[in-house]
Design an enzyme around this catalytic site. Structure first.
Site, mmCIF file in Angstrom:
data_model
loop_
_atom_site.group_PDB
_atom_site.id
_atom_site.type_symbol
_atom_site.label_atom_id
_atom_site.label_comp_id
_atom_site.label_asym_id
_atom_site.label_seq_id
_atom_site.Cartn_x
_atom_site.Cartn_y
_atom_site.Cartn_z
ATOM 1 N N HIS A 30 0.871 -1.171 0.000
ATOM 2 C CA HIS A 30 0.000 0.000 0.000
ATOM 3 C C HIS A 30 0.912 1.226 0.000
ATOM 4 C CE1 HIS A 30 -3.488 2.458 0.542
ATOM 5 N NE2 HIS A 30 -2.911 3.070 1.551
ATOM 6 N N HIS A 42 -3.446 9.239 1.205
ATOM 7 C CA HIS A 42 -3.406 7.995 0.444
ATOM 8 C C HIS A 42 -4.779 7.673 -0.143
ATOM 9 C CE1 HIS A 42 -5.114 5.402 3.790
ATOM 10 N NE2 HIS A 42 -4.838 6.544 4.403
ATOM 11 N N CYS A 101 -3.715 3.076 -5.026
ATOM 12 C CA CYS A 101 -2.870 3.831 -4.102
ATOM 13 C C CYS A 101 -1.493 4.145 -4.679
ATOM 14 C CB CYS A 101 -2.736 3.073 -2.780
ATOM 15 S SG CYS A 101 -2.027 1.408 -2.953
#
Length: 163
Positions: A30, A42, A101
């Protein structure tokens, strides 16, 4: 230029505003943009682009500073990276192949939405577009195919916030 990728195990001492942070998650990494004062921005699937405390995003996992794209593409200025990240807070629209992301973080830092990990997983045989497409449309019934596939890191963050 300093090393583009600095590996850390949850050590926050050297993180600078504008750095891309790469969090080890189950199956995927991530990504987030560090904006200073212990905060990151994010992209998540369920809640869109969020501004959150770094400690809430870490979730007891390892993370890395990963500015590796800087080798090929000059990064924006730090104030511009932070401004661009903050300008997208609240934006919706997640897609594993075009707006996840990693795409978000690399666009903020380098001006180019790039995602290496999905391509690497497809090339490595760890992910199949046709299998992903059929499983996502059957599980959701939407027929939206691969657009419903999600980086597990992008969903685990939303779920952790609910707990």
């Amino acid at each position: 230029m300093a090393d583009a990728v600095v590996y850390r195990d949850s050590n926050q001492d050297d993180i600078q505003p504008g750095d891309l942070l790469k969090f080890q998650r189950d199956g995927f990494f991530h990504f987030a943009v560090y904006i200073g004062d212990g905060m990151v921005v994010h992209q998540t699937k369920d809640e869109g682009v969020l501004k959150q405390r770094l400690r809430d995003v870490i979730q007891q996992c390892s993370f890395y500073i990963d500015n590796s794209l800087d080798i090929d593409i000059r990064p924006k200025s730090i104030p511009q990276i932070v401004k661009d990240a903050l300008s997208k807070v609240g934006r919706q629209g997640y897609n594993l192949f075009s707006s996840n992301c990693e795409h978000f973080a690399t666009w903020c830092r380098n001006g180019t939405a790039s995602c290496k990990q999905v391509g690497e997983k497809i090339k490595g045989g760890l992910m199949s577009v046709s299998n992903a497409s059929s499983s996502s449309s059957s599980s959701t019934g939407s027929g939206d195919s691969a657009a419903n596939i999600v980086c597990k890191g992008c969903t685990s963050l939303s779920k952790a916030k609910e707990q």
